[in-house]
Scaffold this active site. Structure first.
Site: not given
Ligand code: ARG
Length: 703
Positions: A168, A264, A656
Site C-alpha cells: 500500500h 493504517c 559457444d
Molecule cells: N492486513 C491488511 C491488508 O493486507 C493490512 C492493511 C494495512 N492498511 C494500510 N493502509 N496499509 O489489507
C-alpha cells in the site's frame, strides 16, 4: 485549529491474523495477542485524541482487518470514494464503511466492481491539498486514478509500487506538513522516483533506509507538527525534529503482524482542500489487438507481462480463442500507463511482438525532420529484426533494409514515399524519421506450436542429454546446410580464434572447400591463428598436434603477421605459396569472400584487417545480404554485430562453450535462432561427419 481535525478508527474487537494477503501476514496466522492488540490500539487512540477528534465505526465479526480504517475509502471534503478491495478476504468490509459514510452525510462514489482501489491506504493528499499521490501495482488498479481525478476534482500523480512488502502506498510514503515527504525510495520504480523528485524539492525529501521502512516508519499519522508512529531509529527521529516535527512513538507490533501500523489504523475524514484545484492526470489509455497462436505460442502472456513489467496496466476486453490446433486466436486489450512516456515504452514493445491498433484508431506515423547529420530527432522508433510497415498518408509502406537498432527514415520517391531502416550515423539532414509509436506495425508470422516445439522446446525437453541435444542440432543443421548448398543458397560463418585453438580449423576448412560456406566474417585473430597453424603448426604458440606449448611459441603469431604484411595481403601470401592450407587459404582458393573487423587489442594487424569499424560494419553488412543461414562460432562480439544486421527469417546457429553467450545471442525472441553450448571444435567435427553421411552417395570422393 486542532479540534477541527477528525479521524475514523475501528476498535480491534475482532482483529486477528486469519489469512495471508500480504507478506507480513505469512507465518503469523493467529499469532497476535488479543490483549496486547487492544492495549496498543487504545494507546494509539489516546495519542490521537490528544490532537484531534476520533470517530469510531462499529467493528464487525468475521472482518478482522476492518481495524485498518485507512482502507475504508478516500475522503476529500465531504466526498468519499469507497474502497473496492482487491482480495475477497476484505471485500465484506465495503458495505459497513459505506453505511458509515452515508450516515455522516458524505457524498459517496463507488468504483466499478472489477476496478480495485483501497482508499487512503493507496492515495495520499499532499498536506497542502494541492494534489493526490496515488499508488498502484498491488492493491489498486491504475485505471481507478482517472476516476479519482474526476470525482475529487484534483490532480492525481500515479506512483508504481515495486516491493510487495510495501503493498500500500501508505506503507512507504507519507506527505508531511510544510511540503515535507517521508518515504522509502526503493519501494518505487524509477519513473515514480523521478516524479517524486520533480514535485518535492530535495530539502523537503526525507528518504529513509530499510530498517526504518520495515518498522513502518512511513506509516505515520501526521497532525500539524506531530507525527505518530511505531518505533523509529534515533537517526530518523533527529532528522524529523530538525525538520520541525515532534515524534511520538507508540508500539504497534501486534498490527505489524497483519502488515499495518499507525496510519493504517486511522482515516482522516477532514482533509484540507484548496479552492483553485482542477482534475488532472497524466494517465493514457490505448486499445491494441493481437492475433496468432496467442495461447499455445505464449504470445498473450508475453504481451501482458510486458505491460505490467513496463509499469502499465491492462484490461482484456475481448478474447476469441481459436479452437482447432491450426486456428489462431485474437484479443483486444486496453492498455493504461501513468504517462505518455511510459505508454510509448510499452507500446513500442507491443508493436515489436506484433500488436496493432484497432482499425478505427489507426493514425499516420509521426515524422520529424533530421536537422543534424547523423543525429535523429529524439523519440525515434527503434527498429527490430521483424518486417515492419509504417503508415504514411493513409497507406501502409513496407520498411526496406530491415535490421535491428536503426531508425526508420522516410523519403519521397518517384512513385510514393520510401521507408528505410537506417543507422543513426547515416541519417541525412532534411530526411524525415518516424517518431513516437503511432502508425507502425510489425508483421509477425503466426508461430505455430509445431514450429516452436521443433526449434527449441523439443530439444530442451527433459530426458535429452546435452550430448544428444548437440547431435540432434548438428543433424538438423547439416540437413539444412546441404539443402542450401544444393539450391545455391548462402551460408555465412562468423568465427573466432577459438575455432583454431579447439582444433576446428581442418573441419571449417573442409566446409569451405566443399562449398558449404559463402562468406566468412571474423576479426584479426581468427586469420592470424589460422595462418600461424598453417605455417608453424601452432595456435597461440601451442603445438596443435601434441597439445603442448612450444618454447618461444608466443612469438609465432607476430612472425606470421610480419610475413603476411611483407606479402601485402592474405591472398597474395596464398598466391606466393606462403600459406598452403587452412581456413584463409580455402577462402582465397575457393573465392569465398571474407571480412576481418579490427579491434583495439589486435596485434599487427594483418593487411586485410579493416581497422575502420564503420567500414568493417558496412563490409559485413554487404556480405550478409540474402543470407539463408549464419553459423556463429565462438565469437561473441562479431556475432552480436552480425545479429543486429540480420532481419528475421535468417536461421542463426550459435555455438559457444559459454552458456551466457549462447543465451545472449539466441535470445532474439525469434524462432529462427538455435543455441548450442558445446566445444566448437567438437561441433565442427560432428557437423562435417554428418554432412559426409548425408552426401556420401553423391560426392564421397571430396571427403
Ligand atoms: N492486513 C491488511 C491488508 O493486507 C493490512 C492493511 C494495512 N492498511 C494500510 N493502509 N496499509 O489489507
Amino acid at each position: 485549529m486542532t479540534d477541527a481535525i477528525r479521524f475514523l478508527m475501528c476498535p480491534p474487537d475482532h482483529y486477528d491474523v486469519d489469512y495471508v494477503i500480504n507478506p507480513w501476514m505469512e507465518g503469523n496466522i493467529h499469532k497476535s495477542s488479543y490483549d496486547r492488540a487492544v492495549e496498543q490500539w487504545q494507546k494509539l487512540h489516546h495519542t490521537i485524541k490528544d490532537h484531534a477528534i476520533v470517530d469510531l465505526v462499529q467493528p464487525e465479526k468475521g472482518w478482522p482487518d476492518m481495524v485498518f480504517t485507512a482502507n475504508a475509502g478516500l475522503v476529500l471534503d465531504k466526498t468519499v470514494v469507497i474502497s473496492r478491495f482487491y482480495h475477497k478476504e476484505r471485500q465484506g468490509e465495503e458495505p459497513y464503511f459505506k453505511a458509515w459514510f452515508e450516515s455522516q452525510g458524505f457524498t459517496v462514489h463507488e468504483l466499478p466492481k472489477d476496478l480495485p482501489f483501497e482508499g487512503a491506504g493507496d492515495a495520499l493528499l499532499d498536506r497542502e491539498g494541492r494534489y493526490l499521490w496515488a499508488g498502484y501495482g498491488f492493491r489498486s488498479e491504475l485505471d481507478s486514478h482517472s476516476l479519482l481525478a474526476e470525482w475529487l476534482n484534483i490532480e492525481v500523480l500515479s506512483l508504481r509500487l515495486m516491493d510487495d512488502r510495501f503493498y500500500h502506498l501508505d506503507t512507504c510514503f507519507c506527505p508531511l506538513t510544510g511540503g515535507y515527504l517521508l518515504y522509502y525510495p526503493p519501494a518505487f520504480d524509477s519513473y515514480s522516483n523521478r516524479l517524486i523528485e520533480l514535485r518535492v524539492p530535495p530539502e523537503k525529501r526525507i528518504a529513509i533506509d530499510e530498517p526504518d521502512a520495515v518498522n513502518f516508519a512511513c506509516n505515520a499519522v501526521n497532525i500539524n507538527q506531530t507525527v505518530i508512529m511505531n518505533k523509529i531509529s534515533d537517526n530518523l527521529k533527529s532528522r524529523l525534529s530538525e525538520a520541525g516535527f515532534n515524534v511520538v512513538e507508540t508500539p504497534l507490533t501486534e498490527f505489524l503482524k497483519a502488515g499495518g501500523a499507525a496510519k493504517c489504523l486511522t482515516l482522516r475524514v477532514t482533509e484540507p482542500i484548496i479552492e483553485d484545484r482542477h482534475a488532472a492526470t497524466q494517465l493514457e489509455s490505448r486499445t491494441v489487438c493481437l492475433q496468432g497462436h496467442l495461447l499455445d505460442a505464449g504470445l498473450i502472456n508475453r504481451a501482458l507481462d510486458l505491460v505490467v513489467e513496463g509499469g502499465g496496466s491492462f484490461q482484456v476486453q475481448n478474447f476469441n480463442l481459436g479452437e482447432q490446433r491450426q486456428s489462431t486466436s485474437s484479443a483486444q486489450i486496453k492498455i493504461s500507463a501513468p504517462s505518455h512516456e511510459v505508454m510509448e515504452e510499452i507500446m513500442s514493445q507491443l508493436i515489436d511482438i506484433g500488436a496493432f491498433s484497432l482499425q478505427e484508431d489507426v493514425q499516420d506515423a509521426k515524422l520529424e525532420t533530421v536537422h543534424q547529420h547523423g543525429v535523429s530527432p529524439d523519440d525515434f522508433y527503434v527498429t527490430t529484426i521483424y518486417p515492419t510497415e509504417v503508415r504514411i498518408a493513409g497507406e501502409w509502406v513496407r520498411v526496406q533494409n530491415q535490421r535491428m537498432d536503426g531508425a526508420i527514415a522516410v523519403t519521397e520517391g518517384p512513385s510514393g514515399p520510401i521507408a528505410r531502416c537506417k543507422l543513426l550515423r547515416d541519417l541525412e539532414v532534411g530526411e524525415k524519421v518516424v517518431v513516437d509509436v503511432m502508425g507502425i506495425r510489425t508483421i509477425r508470422k503466426a508461430e505455430s506450436r509445431e514450429q516452436r516445439n521443433n526449434q527449441e522446446f523439443g530439444f530442451m525437453s527433459a530426458g535429452v542429454s546435452s550430448e544428444r541435444r548437440v547431435e540432434l542440432i548438428v543433424e538438423q543443421v547439416a540437413w539444412e546446410m546441404r539443402q542450401i548448398r544444393d539450391r545455391g543458397g548462402k551460408v555465412v560463418v562468423t568465427a573466432g580464434p577459438v575455432v583454431i585453438h579447439t582444433g576446428g580449423s581442418q573441419h571449417l576448412s573442409r566446409l569451405i572447400r566443399q562449398g558449404y560456406v559463402q562468406a566468412l566474417l571474423g576479426g584479426n585473430a581468427i586469420a592470424v591463428h589460422d595462418i600461424e597453424q598453417s605455417m608453424m603448426g601452432t595456435s597461440l604458440g601451442v603445438d596443435m598436434k601434441q597439445g603442448v606449448a612450444v618454447k618461444g611459441g608466443h612469438r609465432h603469431h607476430l612472425k606470421v603477421i610480419n610475413t603476411i604484411r611483407r606479402c601485402g595481403s592474405i591472398a597474395s601470401a596464398v598466391q606466393q605459396g606462403v600459406i598452403t592450407s587452412g581456413i584463409m587459404y580455402e577462402c582465397v582458393r575457393n573465392d569465398v569472400p571474407f571480412s576481418l573487423a579490427g579491434s583495439i587489442r589486435d596485434d599487427g594487424p594483418l593487411p586485410d584487417t579493416q581497422m575502420d569499424l564503420i567500414q568493417a560494419q558496412q563490409h559485413y553488412n554487404q556480405l550478409l545480404q540474402d543470407t539463408d543461414m549464419i553459423l556463429m562460432l565462438s565469437t561473441m562480439l562479431h556475432s552480436i554485430g552480425v545479429g543486429n544486421m540480420t532481419p528475421s527469417g535468417v536461421k542463426m546457429v550459435c555455438v559457444d562453450i559459454n552458456p551466457a553467450v549462447v543465451t545472449k545471442l539466441s535470445d532474439r525472441g525469434s524462432v529462427e535462432s538455435v543455441g548450442v553450448v558445446t566445444d566448437v571444435g567438437l561441433f565442427l567435427s560432428l557437423l562435417v561427419k554428418q554432412l559426409d553421411r548425408l552426401t556420401s552417395r553423391y560426392d564421397a570422393k571430396t571427403a
